[in-house]
Scaffold this active site. Sequence first.
Site, mmCIF file in Angstrom:
data_model
loop_
_atom_site.group_PDB
_atom_site.id
_atom_site.type_symbol
_atom_site.label_atom_id
_atom_site.label_comp_id
_atom_site.label_asym_id
_atom_site.label_seq_id
_atom_site.Cartn_x
_atom_site.Cartn_y
_atom_site.Cartn_z
ATOM 1 N N LYS A 32 40.662 -3.099 19.545
ATOM 2 C CA LYS A 32 39.217 -2.817 19.549
ATOM 3 C C LYS A 32 38.483 -4.055 19.059
ATOM 4 O O LYS A 32 38.803 -4.595 17.996
ATOM 5 C CB LYS A 32 38.888 -1.637 18.632
ATOM 6 C CG LYS A 32 37.393 -1.320 18.576
ATOM 7 C CD LYS A 32 37.124 -0.014 17.850
ATOM 8 C CE LYS A 32 36.913 -0.150 16.370
ATOM 9 N NZ LYS A 32 35.630 -0.722 15.952
ATOM 10 N N ASP A 59 33.692 -2.225 21.508
ATOM 11 C CA ASP A 59 32.928 -1.246 20.715
ATOM 12 C C ASP A 59 31.580 -1.849 20.323
ATOM 13 O O ASP A 59 31.386 -2.305 19.204
ATOM 14 C CB ASP A 59 33.776 -0.912 19.477
ATOM 15 C CG ASP A 59 33.121 0.066 18.530
ATOM 16 O OD1 ASP A 59 32.203 0.793 18.939
ATOM 17 O OD2 ASP A 59 33.550 0.109 17.352
ATOM 18 N N LYS A 61 28.529 -0.171 21.135
ATOM 19 C CA LYS A 61 27.601 0.936 20.856
ATOM 20 C C LYS A 61 26.181 0.680 21.378
ATOM 21 O O LYS A 61 25.211 0.643 20.622
ATOM 22 C CB LYS A 61 27.534 1.234 19.351
ATOM 23 C CG LYS A 61 28.862 1.620 18.726
ATOM 24 C CD LYS A 61 28.674 2.041 17.281
ATOM 25 C CE LYS A 61 29.960 2.498 16.619
ATOM 26 N NZ LYS A 61 30.935 1.439 16.353
ATOM 27 N N ASP A 64 19.525 1.624 24.183
ATOM 28 C CA ASP A 64 18.244 0.999 24.550
ATOM 29 C C ASP A 64 17.662 1.806 25.708
ATOM 30 O O ASP A 64 18.203 2.856 26.060
ATOM 31 C CB ASP A 64 18.466 -0.479 24.920
ATOM 32 C CG ASP A 64 17.233 -1.340 24.660
ATOM 33 O OD1 ASP A 64 16.111 -0.889 24.992
ATOM 34 O OD2 ASP A 64 17.376 -2.461 24.138
ATOM 35 N N THR A 119 29.496 8.607 11.425
ATOM 36 C CA THR A 119 30.022 9.302 10.241
ATOM 37 C C THR A 119 29.286 8.877 8.970
ATOM 38 O O THR A 119 29.399 9.524 7.940
ATOM 39 C CB THR A 119 31.540 9.071 10.085
ATOM 40 O OG1 THR A 119 31.802 7.692 10.321
ATOM 41 C CG2 THR A 119 32.317 9.915 11.062
ATOM 42 N N ARG A 211 42.359 -1.180 8.834
ATOM 43 C CA ARG A 211 43.011 -1.723 7.638
ATOM 44 C C ARG A 211 44.430 -1.255 7.367
ATOM 45 O O ARG A 211 45.227 -2.060 6.852
ATOM 46 C CB ARG A 211 42.096 -1.503 6.430
ATOM 47 C CG ARG A 211 40.844 -2.383 6.518
ATOM 48 C CD ARG A 211 39.713 -1.867 5.677
ATOM 49 N NE ARG A 211 39.178 -0.620 6.216
ATOM 50 C CZ ARG A 211 38.199 0.088 5.662
ATOM 51 N NH1 ARG A 211 37.657 -0.336 4.517
ATOM 52 N NH2 ARG A 211 37.764 1.187 6.208
#
Length: 232
Positions: A32, A59, A61, A64, A119, A211
């Site tokens: 990603k 990614d 996002k 507009d 989130t 991570r």
Amino acid sequence: MGKDVIIACDFASGEQTFAFLDKFTGRKPFVKIGMELYYAEGPAIVRQIKARGHKIFLDLKLHDIPNTVKKAMAVLRNLDVDITNLHAAGTTAMMTAALEGLTRPDGTRPLLIAVTQLTSTDQQSMERDLLIHAPIDQVVMHYARTARDAGLDGIVCSPLEAGKVHDACGKNFLTVTPGVRFADGDSGDQKRVMTPAQAKAIGSDYIVVGRPITAAADPVAAYERCVAEFCD
Ligand code: C5P
């Protein structure tokens, strides 16, 4: 495309990213690329990682007006990524325009998935800042159905929601789920987490793992552990 582990390459430069990817001498992981790396290195980083043989989830996002998103997607389709995304909050018109822009002249296109409510947004901030008063889990499911009805391929969601999303939107509607941690690992700033094995059991289609792999003492072993728990 089947179940797979996507590594979130949240690095600030191409140099760091390639130093990380160089460790993988066997299997080529699905990666990603997010805003940080893309804005640091530009589209060249996507081409370079693709040329090394990795599948890519870009990614960025997008959110507009429909015409702008359509034109941006028409540029991104030339990068030959496997998955890209946008905010469902851009509404059906924006999602439909995005699909049009993303579709190549030969009819092929990358998979397009939607972010529902981030989130980082909770019930209180959604009500106070966005004036949305429905319960947040209903809002997420509504956005998921809207994305499906617009013709998108899936959504990004918590693995905890993947089962409900499949129930509401069909089993072929993809659930791409971050918030994954090993049972014996540190959950860090992720609050609602699942192990790769639990994410598999609940029906996630792809897990996005950052991570627990990128900061591991042995990233290749951590990746292989994710694959063994989630895919095998
Ligand atoms: O390091 P970690 O495994 O927490 O990384 C998770 C990745 O998934 C990060 O790139 C993060 O931005 C992304 N993500 C997330 N939660 C969301 C959406 C995306 O953690 N709701």
